[in-house]
Design an enzyme around this catalytic site. Structure first.
Site, mmCIF file in Angstrom:
data_model
loop_
_atom_site.group_PDB
_atom_site.id
_atom_site.type_symbol
_atom_site.label_atom_id
_atom_site.label_comp_id
_atom_site.label_asym_id
_atom_site.label_seq_id
_atom_site.Cartn_x
_atom_site.Cartn_y
_atom_site.Cartn_z
ATOM 1 N N HIS A 1 0.859 -1.304 -0.055
ATOM 2 C CA HIS A 1 -0.060 -0.101 -0.008
ATOM 3 C C HIS A 1 0.743 1.274 0.090
ATOM 4 O O HIS A 1 0.265 2.304 0.092
ATOM 5 C CB HIS A 1 -0.849 0.072 1.148
ATOM 6 C CG HIS A 1 -1.843 -0.896 1.440
ATOM 7 N ND1 HIS A 1 -3.131 -0.917 0.767
ATOM 8 C CD2 HIS A 1 -1.920 -2.272 1.686
ATOM 9 C CE1 HIS A 1 -3.848 -2.098 0.986
ATOM 10 N NE2 HIS A 1 -3.121 -2.842 1.388
ATOM 11 N N LYS B 1 0.651 14.463 1.496
ATOM 12 C CA LYS B 1 -0.810 14.788 0.911
ATOM 13 C C LYS B 1 -1.121 15.946 0.543
ATOM 14 O O LYS B 1 -2.191 16.535 0.146
ATOM 15 C CB LYS B 1 -1.752 14.163 1.891
ATOM 16 C CG LYS B 1 -1.803 12.507 2.217
ATOM 17 C CD LYS B 1 -2.799 12.134 2.941
ATOM 18 C CE LYS B 1 -2.551 10.798 3.386
ATOM 19 N NZ LYS B 1 -3.236 9.920 2.315
ATOM 20 N N LYS C 1 -14.837 8.247 -3.277
ATOM 21 C CA LYS C 1 -16.113 8.482 -2.502
ATOM 22 C C LYS C 1 -16.520 9.864 -2.957
ATOM 23 O O LYS C 1 -17.998 9.950 -3.405
ATOM 24 C CB LYS C 1 -15.832 8.530 -1.031
ATOM 25 C CG LYS C 1 -15.246 7.186 -0.606
ATOM 26 C CD LYS C 1 -14.723 7.115 0.958
ATOM 27 C CE LYS C 1 -14.097 5.819 1.130
ATOM 28 N NZ LYS C 1 -13.113 6.116 2.252
ATOM 29 N N LYS D 1 -8.668 13.793 5.036
ATOM 30 C CA LYS D 1 -7.796 12.471 4.868
ATOM 31 C C LYS D 1 -6.596 12.648 6.042
ATOM 32 O O LYS D 1 -6.803 13.603 6.798
ATOM 33 C CB LYS D 1 -6.924 12.344 3.660
ATOM 34 C CG LYS D 1 -6.392 13.869 3.263
ATOM 35 C CD LYS D 1 -5.826 13.865 1.773
ATOM 36 C CE LYS D 1 -6.763 13.852 0.642
ATOM 37 N NZ LYS D 1 -6.821 12.841 -0.049
ATOM 38 N N ARG D 2 -5.944 11.648 6.115
ATOM 39 C CA ARG D 2 -4.757 11.726 7.318
ATOM 40 C C ARG D 2 -3.878 13.077 6.983
ATOM 41 O O ARG D 2 -3.672 13.381 5.838
ATOM 42 C CB ARG D 2 -4.110 10.479 7.497
ATOM 43 C CG ARG D 2 -4.768 9.383 8.232
ATOM 44 C CD ARG D 2 -5.080 9.729 9.586
ATOM 45 N NE ARG D 2 -3.824 9.916 10.449
ATOM 46 C CZ ARG D 2 -3.547 8.856 11.257
ATOM 47 N NH1 ARG D 2 -4.211 7.833 11.249
ATOM 48 N NH2 ARG D 2 -2.407 9.145 11.974
ATOM 49 N N THR E 1 -8.759 6.448 -1.827
ATOM 50 C CA THR E 1 -9.775 6.048 -1.873
ATOM 51 C C THR E 1 -11.060 6.998 -1.657
ATOM 52 O O THR E 1 -12.115 6.804 -2.274
ATOM 53 C CB THR E 1 -10.177 4.647 -0.940
ATOM 54 O OG1 THR E 1 -9.629 5.075 0.350
ATOM 55 C CG2 THR E 1 -9.319 3.556 -1.543
HETATM 56 C C1 26Q Z 1 3.379 1.081 10.586
HETATM 57 C C2 26Q Z 1 4.517 0.990 11.546
HETATM 58 C C3 26Q Z 1 4.198 1.252 12.720
HETATM 59 C C4 26Q Z 1 3.022 1.973 13.164
HETATM 60 C C5 26Q Z 1 2.127 2.019 12.232
HETATM 61 C C6 26Q Z 1 2.272 1.619 10.875
HETATM 62 C C7 26Q Z 1 1.432 1.850 9.812
HETATM 63 C C8 26Q Z 1 0.090 1.803 9.915
HETATM 64 C C9 26Q Z 1 -0.765 2.226 8.938
HETATM 65 C C10 26Q Z 1 1.699 1.842 8.607
HETATM 66 C C11 26Q Z 1 0.747 2.308 7.362
HETATM 67 C C12 26Q Z 1 -0.510 2.490 7.783
HETATM 68 C C13 26Q Z 1 -1.448 2.619 6.627
HETATM 69 C C14 26Q Z 1 -1.184 2.958 5.424
HETATM 70 C C15 26Q Z 1 -2.122 3.287 4.462
HETATM 71 O O1 26Q Z 1 -3.457 3.551 4.993
HETATM 72 N N1 26Q Z 1 -2.141 3.402 3.156
HETATM 73 C C16 26Q Z 1 -2.991 3.922 2.210
HETATM 74 O O2 26Q Z 1 -3.720 2.774 1.710
HETATM 75 C C17 26Q Z 1 -4.800 3.058 0.912
HETATM 76 C C18 26Q Z 1 -5.583 1.594 0.587
HETATM 77 O O3 26Q Z 1 -4.633 1.044 -0.346
HETATM 78 C C19 26Q Z 1 -4.449 3.803 -0.147
HETATM 79 O O4 26Q Z 1 -5.517 4.389 -1.044
HETATM 80 C C20 26Q Z 1 -3.553 4.984 0.092
HETATM 81 O O5 26Q Z 1 -2.976 5.578 -1.072
HETATM 82 C C21 26Q Z 1 -2.403 4.566 1.009
HETATM 83 O O6 26Q Z 1 -1.914 5.718 1.641
#
Ligand code: 26Q
Length: 811
Positions: free
Chosen positions: A355, A549, A655, A543-544, A651
């Protein structure tokens, strides 16, 4: 399901009575909600049991979606809709003097995810159930979800998200399905019956207890399962016979340390150093999930050697990638298969989705930590790696550097992405551009070695939650116009294309957007005391909060509009309302500063009488799934402005278009596919292309100072960040200022500024042409059907899992 209003009313009254010993007139809103939720669950249970039985008896291939995150949101109304009983319940409750919309608001969001990745998992569950695909979720039942955000004096403050406080009607605790997960200890080996056997000593055992939530398919009797694991001590944690004060204290400490495993979701961290507890969480749910899958598979009487023919294991990013080694462990140490057999089964079961391409996001664990926590798993990874490197060295003779760079264990670190790729038969990206970048940049060595593994699966969203549920007025208009087939076959939304120039239809779509804006403004008025103008353009970025971003680009544009209006109060612009929603990771200081900046700009702009209603800026607190459902249907403009190449897919972009917003976008992630779907005339594009960004990264050649020195608008804006214009303290936004100048603007905010301003001027000009704008909006809705996660899931099912769609379960 079939249900008439009178039957519902009597069921509901009985449920309230049986659960709380109360009549409606005496019940609180909370009790009314719980009674309704409980009743809905009752309605679902027989299909749930039947579905599970059907899958098992027929040996249907099942897919298990392993994910650290499931960002479900609320379930009440979406379950009612999928059961086809929302309207009858709404009317029945109305007869009883109860407003369903009010009960809906009582439910706490299940916010067990950070953002896109977690929400994608939730959309996938809805689509799998609605298509009749035997697919289940496997994750962690966090006691606390993603923190709740409060804004205090413009700053983000994080509050624990105690979402289970009042209980959760949807889940069922399955004590009898608990399994044990082992941590730490040491491994010895012996020869037994001619086989090298490994024994695990002195480990710490944790009880994993599953909580199951039914996942209801739309207009289907399929009910799949989301199984979330909770960590508990094996027994009460201490032995009464040797009870002493010291033991008591030790026992409590042990209990706390065990429970900490499923205590809280890690917020997507900017400093992602390997945290022991997170690795514990990963192994905990992966081991529990795999043990329970194998247990029930064997109970159904199938041979372990056919495991991969009946089961697909999907790993959502690298977070569950220890599954590769855990499945090997079970097959080797418990099922006593040979390495070759076990490896064949494992690699044919596993599939991995990537991702992100941000290098800092790729998970790596220090070897020492890994080996100490998971000694047997580490041994297996070493052996996987030994064999893999051997294979590499046969192909890449005398290319030690290359082999080293692909190794799973390297420089004292275990690289989880490498383990995932080696251990899976499929590796996919989440949008076309993203997959191309993986193949030709980030993972090009792996693509050269395993070209057949790589494929693309562009993300999707469930149109049932994001259109049918979130925008009931638009959904009804669509039903009146093209019938209801689109709900099951979302591609049929394209039949709206022929109405795009129909004046009557345009007006109705306009009117619905306006009503949604009014409804939202009423909420804003009561919560924030701020009046929004529903005739203004609602320009939304939710978004986050991340530097890539580029919420910064949006803020600089707002500051620029403000500067222009101050110079010329008569400047003719269409009034705009800029809405933001974003959580910043608690340790991500730059992101938190950007939140403060948005709030400072908001108070400056909103309190300036000279602006005369032309600009409004609002930062919405605590962006979440339920807030997204309210805000997205009001948006005129969707901000998708990431630095090209950095947003894997996005995503939210889907929406918004599905709800008729016009996208202002860079050519990044799935924005490209949205452009292909609606045509360049129906999206506003600007900015650097991914290839340009990648080339700057590679060869340099960008200097943000040049822009600062040559563009007087940018010069003024950056000075305003640090000259007291926005905050009494000149250092308040110093880090932002430095990131844009001293650190040469890593995400090309200044580079894209001019193009962005021009794109926004284009939006202004288009919005004045009402009919043209409506035509664009309708075109977007009409072409949003391909972004339904039903399509995405069909592709996964056909291309990766080999599962089938079951029309109707009949027992
Ligand atoms: C990793 C290590 C320690 C703590 C947290 C994490 C962590 C947590 C969540 C790393 C990544 C995430 C989430 C990533 C994420 O949401 N990526 C998004 O995924 C979507 C679905 O595929 C995409 O549409 C987005 O572009 C992408 O940013």
């Amino acid at each position: 399901m079939k249900l008439n209003k009178e039957k519902f009313k009597s069921d509901y009254k009985r449920k309230l009575l049986n659960t709380f010993a109360e009549e409606i007139k005496d019940a609180s809103k909370l009790h009314k909600y719980f009674a309704l939720g409980g009743l809905v669950r009752d309605y679902v249970t027989s299909n749930w049991v039947n579905t599970t039985k059907y899958y098992k008896e027929r040996g249907e291939k099942q897919v298990y979606y392993f994910s650290m995150e499931f960002l479900i949101g609320r379930l009440l109304v979406s379950n009612l809709l999928n059961l086809g009983i929302r309207d009858v319940c709404f009317e029945g409750l109305k007869d009883l003097g109860i407003d369903l919309n009010e009960l809906e608001e009582v439910e706490n969001d299940a916010g067990l995810g950070n953002g896109g990745l977690g929400r994608l998992a939730a959309c996938f569950l809805d689509s799998m159930a609605s298509l009749g695909i035997p697919g289940h979720g496997c994750g962690i039942r966090y006691k606390y979800g993603l923190f709740e955000q409060k804004i205090v004096d413009g700053y983000q403050v994080e509050i624990p998200d105690n979402w289970l406080r009042e209980g959760n009607v949807w889940e069922i605790r399955k004590e009898n399905k608990a399994v044990e997960v082992k941590f730490g200890g040491r491994i010895t080996s012996t020869y037994e019956n001619g086989r090298l056997t490994f024994i695990h000593h002195d480990y710490e055992a944790v009880k994993a207890v599953p909580y199951d939530t039914p996942i209801v398919g739309y207009d289907k009797n399929t009910v799949n399962t989301l199984r979330l694991w909770s960590a508990e001590p094996i027994d009460e944690g201490f032995d009464f016979s040797t009870f002493s004060r010291g033991d008591y204290v030790k026992a409590q400490a042990y209990r706390a340390s065990v429970e900490s495993i499923s205590q809280v979701l890690y917020p997507d961290d900017s400093n992602r150093e390997g945290k022991l507890l997170r690795l514990k969480q990963q192994y905990f749910f992966v081991s529990a999930g795999l043990q329970s899958i194998i247990r029930s598979y064997k109970k159904a009487g199938f041979s372990i050697k056919d495991f991969h023919k009946h089961n697909a294991i999907h790993i959502n990013d690298t977070h569950p990638s220890v599954a590769v080694a855990e499945l090997m462990r079970i097959l080797l140490d418990e099922e006593l298969l040979s390495w070759e057999e076990a490896w064949h089964i494992t690699t044919n079961s596993m599939a991995y989705t990537n991702h992100t391409i941000l290098a800092e996001a790729l998970e790596k664990w220090p070897v020492d930590m890994f080996r100490e926590l998971l000694p047997r798993i580490y041994m297996i990874i070493e052996e996987i790696n030994r064999r893999f490197c051997e294979e590499l060295s046969r192909k890449y003779v005398n290319q030690g550097g290359k082999i080293n760079s692909m190794s799973i264990i390297q420089d004292g670190l275990v690289k989880m992405a490498h383990l995932s790729i080696v251990g899976s038969h499929s590796v996919n990206g989440v949008a076309k551009l993203h997959t191309e970048i993986l193949k030709h940049q980030e993972l090009s060595n792996f693509y050269d070695f395993y070209p057949e593994k790589f494929n693309n699966k562009t993300n999707g969203i469930t149109h049932r939650r994001w259109l049918l549920k979130a925008n009931p007025k638009l959904a009804s208009l669509i039903n009146e116009t093209i019938g209801i087939n689109w709900i099951k076959a979302p591609i049929e939304l394209n039949r709206l294309e022929s109405y795009k120039n129909n004046k009557g239809f345009q007006d109705k779509v306009y009117d619905i957007k306006r009503q949604n804006k009014i409804q939202f403004s009423n909420m804003v008025k009561s919560k924030y005391g701020i009046s929004l103008d529903p005739n203004s353009i609602f320009d939304v970025q939710v978004k986050r909060l991340h530097a890539y971003k580029r919420q910064m680009l949006n803020v600089l544009h707002i500051m620029h509009l403000y500067n222009q209006l101050k110079e010329n109060p008569n400047l003719d612009i269409v009034p705009r309302t800029f809405l933001f929603g974003a959580k910043a990771s608690p340790s991500y200081h730059l992101a938190k500063q950007i939140i403060k900046l948005i709030n400072s700009v908001a108070s400056k702009v909103n309190s300036d009488p000279q602006i005369n209603g032309k600009l409004k800026v609002l930062f919405l607190e605590n962006y979440s799934v339920s807030l997204a459902e309210k805000i997205i249907p009001c948006a005129d403009v969707s901000e998708q402005i990431s630095t090209a190449s950095k947003e894997a897919s996005g995503t939210g972009n889907m929406k918004f278009m599905m709800n008729g917003a016009i996208t202002i976008a860079t050519l990044d992630g799935a924005n490209i596919e949205i452009k292909d779907a609606v045509g360049e005339d129906n999206i506003i594009l600007f900015g650097l292309k991914a290839s340009e960004v990648l080339s700057y990264h590679k060869y340099g050649g960008y200097s943000s100072w040049d822009i600062y020195n040559n563009d007087i608008r940018v010069n003024k804006l950056l000075n305003q960040l640090v000259d007291g214009s926005l905050a009494p303290s000149h250092s308040e936004f110093k880090n932002i200022h430095e990131s844009l100048l001293m650190f040469n603007d890593e995400y090309f905010v200044l580079k894209d500024f001019d193009a962005y301003v021009k794109a926004q001027e284009k939006i202004d000009a288009l919005y004045r042409q009402k009919s043209k704008w409506q035509e664009m909006s309708i075109t977007n809705i009409a072409h949003s059907g391909i972004f339904s996660s039903d399509n995405t899931i069909r592709e996964y099912s056909k291309g990766i899992w080999g599962t089938k769609e079951i029309d109707n379960i009949s027992i």
